[in-house]
Design a protein around this motif. Structure first.
Motif, PDB file in Angstrom:
ATOM      1  N   LEU A  87       0.831  -1.212   0.000  1.00 32.34           N
ATOM      2  CA  LEU A  87       0.000   0.000   0.000  1.00 32.34           C
ATOM      3  C   LEU A  87       0.864   1.260   0.000  1.00 32.34           C
ATOM      4  O   LEU A  87       0.368   2.353  -0.287  1.00 32.34           O
ATOM      5  CB  LEU A  87      -0.909   0.017   1.230  1.00 32.34           C
ATOM      6  N   LEU A  88       2.148   1.106   0.316  1.00 32.84           N
ATOM      7  CA  LEU A  88       3.054   2.254   0.382  1.00 32.84           C
ATOM      8  C   LEU A  88       3.789   2.504  -0.938  1.00 32.84           C
ATOM      9  O   LEU A  88       4.650   3.366  -1.010  1.00 32.84           O
ATOM     10  CB  LEU A  88       4.078   2.038   1.502  1.00 32.84           C
ATOM     11  N   ALA A  89       3.420   1.777  -1.978  1.00 33.38           N
ATOM     12  CA  ALA A  89       4.147   1.856  -3.242  1.00 33.38           C
ATOM     13  C   ALA A  89       4.181   3.268  -3.821  1.00 33.38           C
ATOM     14  O   ALA A  89       5.169   3.673  -4.460  1.00 33.38           O
ATOM     15  CB  ALA A  89       3.549   0.885  -4.259  1.00 33.38           C
ATOM     16  N   GLU A  90       3.133   4.052  -3.609  1.00 31.04           N
ATOM     17  CA  GLU A  90       3.061   5.397  -4.186  1.00 31.04           C
ATOM     18  C   GLU A  90       3.388   6.495  -3.176  1.00 31.04           C
ATOM     19  O   GLU A  90       3.247   7.687  -3.477  1.00 31.04           O
ATOM     20  CB  GLU A  90       1.659   5.638  -4.759  1.00 31.04           C
ATOM     21  N   LYS A 147      -1.504   6.505   8.211  1.00 27.10           N
ATOM     22  CA  LYS A 147      -1.628   5.053   8.300  1.00 27.10           C
ATOM     23  C   LYS A 147      -0.567   4.537   9.279  1.00 27.10           C
ATOM     24  O   LYS A 147       0.606   4.875   9.163  1.00 27.10           O
ATOM     25  CB  LYS A 147      -1.433   4.403   6.926  1.00 27.10           C
ATOM     26  N   ILE A 148      -0.995   3.700  10.215  1.00 21.77           N
ATOM     27  CA  ILE A 148      -0.086   3.142  11.203  1.00 21.77           C
ATOM     28  C   ILE A 148       0.139   1.663  10.880  1.00 21.77           C
ATOM     29  O   ILE A 148      -0.816   0.897  10.735  1.00 21.77           O
ATOM     30  CB  ILE A 148      -0.648   3.296  12.625  1.00 21.77           C
ATOM     31  N   PHE A 149       1.406   1.298  10.749  1.00 17.62           N
ATOM     32  CA  PHE A 149       1.790  -0.082  10.469  1.00 17.62           C
ATOM     33  C   PHE A 149       2.490  -0.662  11.696  1.00 17.62           C
ATOM     34  O   PHE A 149       3.310   0.012  12.322  1.00 17.62           O
ATOM     35  CB  PHE A 149       2.758  -0.148   9.280  1.00 17.62           C
ATOM     36  N   ARG A 150       2.176  -1.920  12.011  1.00 24.01           N
ATOM     37  CA  ARG A 150       2.927  -2.663  13.025  1.00 24.01           C
ATOM     38  C   ARG A 150       3.615  -3.815  12.312  1.00 24.01           C
ATOM     39  O   ARG A 150       2.937  -4.680  11.729  1.00 24.01           O
ATOM     40  CB  ARG A 150       2.011  -3.172  14.145  1.00 24.01           C
ATOM     41  N   VAL A 151       4.933  -3.811  12.333  1.00 26.49           N
ATOM     42  CA  VAL A 151       5.700  -4.790  11.565  1.00 26.49           C
ATOM     43  C   VAL A 151       6.489  -5.683  12.516  1.00 26.49           C
ATOM     44  O   VAL A 151       6.832  -5.296  13.634  1.00 26.49           O
ATOM     45  CB  VAL A 151       6.634  -4.098  10.553  1.00 26.49           C
ATOM     46  N   THR A 152       6.799  -6.876  12.048  1.00 22.36           N
ATOM     47  CA  THR A 152       7.433  -7.876  12.903  1.00 22.36           C
ATOM     48  C   THR A 152       8.932  -7.698  13.010  1.00 22.36           C
ATOM     49  O   THR A 152       9.522  -7.810  14.086  1.00 22.36           O
ATOM     50  CB  THR A 152       7.130  -9.291  12.374  1.00 22.36           C
ATOM     51  N   ASN A 153       9.579  -7.393  11.883  1.00 20.98           N
ATOM     52  CA  ASN A 153      11.037  -7.357  11.836  1.00 20.98           C
ATOM     53  C   ASN A 153      11.481  -6.134  11.053  1.00 20.98           C
ATOM     54  O   ASN A 153      11.097  -5.948   9.899  1.00 20.98           O
ATOM     55  CB  ASN A 153      11.554  -8.648  11.185  1.00 20.98           C
ATOM     56  N   LEU A 154      12.309  -5.289  11.675  1.00 24.68           N
ATOM     57  CA  LEU A 154      12.678  -4.032  11.039  1.00 24.68           C
ATOM     58  C   LEU A 154      13.519  -4.251   9.790  1.00 24.68           C
ATOM     59  O   LEU A 154      13.304  -3.610   8.754  1.00 24.68           O
ATOM     60  CB  LEU A 154      13.415  -3.143  12.043  1.00 24.68           C
ATOM     61  N   SER A 155      14.503  -5.146   9.851  1.00 24.44           N
ATOM     62  CA  SER A 155      15.367  -5.360   8.697  1.00 24.44           C
ATOM     63  C   SER A 155      14.590  -5.939   7.524  1.00 24.44           C
ATOM     64  O   SER A 155      14.801  -5.540   6.363  1.00 24.44           O
ATOM     65  CB  SER A 155      16.546  -6.268   9.072  1.00 24.44           C
TER      66      SER A 155
END
Length: 241
Positions: A87-90, A147-155
C-alpha cells in the motif's frame, strides 16, 4: 470500541471516518459542544448528555485525562501489517521507528507526520509503543491522518520497502553528513531510534545512509525522538517544495 476523547481528536474522527462513530458522550454546557452535536446529528447519531460523574465513569477517565467533556466510541481503526506494505508503493516518505517506546514521542511523530503530509508511520510489533487512547489524545487529531503499520522485523521491512524503490536514512547523532548536506531520494524512509539508545547496530547496517541534525553543546548533545523526527520531516518537505 476504540475510545477517543478531546475536541481535536474527536473532530478529526468526524472528518476522517465519521461512519465508524458509534456513540458520542458529552458533559458540560451544550453550547460548548455545538459543532459535535451537529456532526453527530448529520450521521443520525443522537449525542448523550450526562452528568460529570457519569461521564467520568463511562469514559473511565482519571484526573489527568484532558477529555474536555467529549468522548466518542468508535469502531477500531485499521492497523496495517507486514502484508500491507504494498500500500506504500506510491508514498514519497514514511517513518520507521526502531523500538521507540515513549507514548508522547510517538504522539508527537503522528501529529507532525500529519502536519507535513507524511502518510505512514511504522512501528515494531514487539518492544515498541502501542496505539492507545492516550497516544491518540496526545496526537491531537494527528493519528487520524496517518496510516499506522505494526511490523514484525525491522530489517525485513526495510528490505521489502527497498524493493518498492525506497531509500532508508537513519537519524544518528554521530553521522558524518547533516540533513542539509543530504540529497534525499524521491521515496525516502526516516528510521528513528529509541529514546536514549538511538538506532541499534543492526538497524544501521540496513540504512542506505546515516544523517544527523547539527547542533548541540556540552551537556545537551541530542534531541528527543519526537523532535528529531519532526526536524527530518520538515527538511524533507522543504526540499520537496
Amino acid at each position: 470500541m476504540e475510545k477517543i476523547f478531546g475536541k481535536h481528536s474527536v473532530r478529526a474522527v468526524f472528518l476522517q471516518r465519521p461512519r465508524q462513530v458509534q456513540r458520542l458522550v458529552l458533559a458540560g454546557k451544550e453550547a460548548y459542544h455545538t459543532e459535535f452535536i451537529a456532526a453527530a446529528e448529520r450521521l443520525g447519531l443522537k449525542p448523550e448528555f450526562v452528568a460529570w460523574p457519569d461521564f467520568l465513569r463511562i469514559g473511565e477517565f482519571t484526573e489527568d485525562d484532558k477529555h474536555q467533556g467529549i468522548c466518542a466510541f468508535v469502531k477500531p481503526r485499521r492497523i496495517y501489517g507486514d502484508r500491507d506494505l504494498d500500500l506504500l508503493a506510491e508514498v514519497d516518505c514514511l517513518l520507521l521507528l526502531d523500538q521507540v517506546s515513549n507514548p508522547q514521542n510517538f504522539a508527537t511523530m503522528l501529529r507532525t507526520a500529519a502536519f507535513f503530509q507524511i502518510p505512514a508511520v511504522a512501528v515494531l510489533r514487539n518492544r515498541s509503543v502501542d496505539i492507545s487512547p492516550t497516544v491518540v489524545r496526545y496526537a491531537v487529531g494527528g493519528a487520524e491522518f496517518v496510516k499506522i503499520f505494526r511490523v514484525t522485523n525491522l530489517s525485513q521491512t526495510l528490505t521489502a520497502l527497498k524493493t518498492l524503490g525506497f531509500w532508508a536514512y537513519g537519524l544518528d547523532g554521530e553521522a558524518p553528513a547533516t540533513l542539509a548536506q543530504t540529497t534525499f531520494a524521491e521515496k525516502s524512509i526516516f528510521v528513528i531510534g529509541a529514546e536514549g539508545e538511538g538506532l541499534r547496530p543492526k538497524t544501521r547496517k540496513y540504512c542506505d545512509a546515516l544523517v544527523r541534525i547539527p547542533g548541540g553543546q556540552p551537556g545537551l548533545d541530542s534531541l528527543n525522538a519526537g523532535v528529531a523526527a519532526a526536524v527530518a520531516m520538515a527538511e524533507f518537505r522543504r526540499l520537496r517544495s
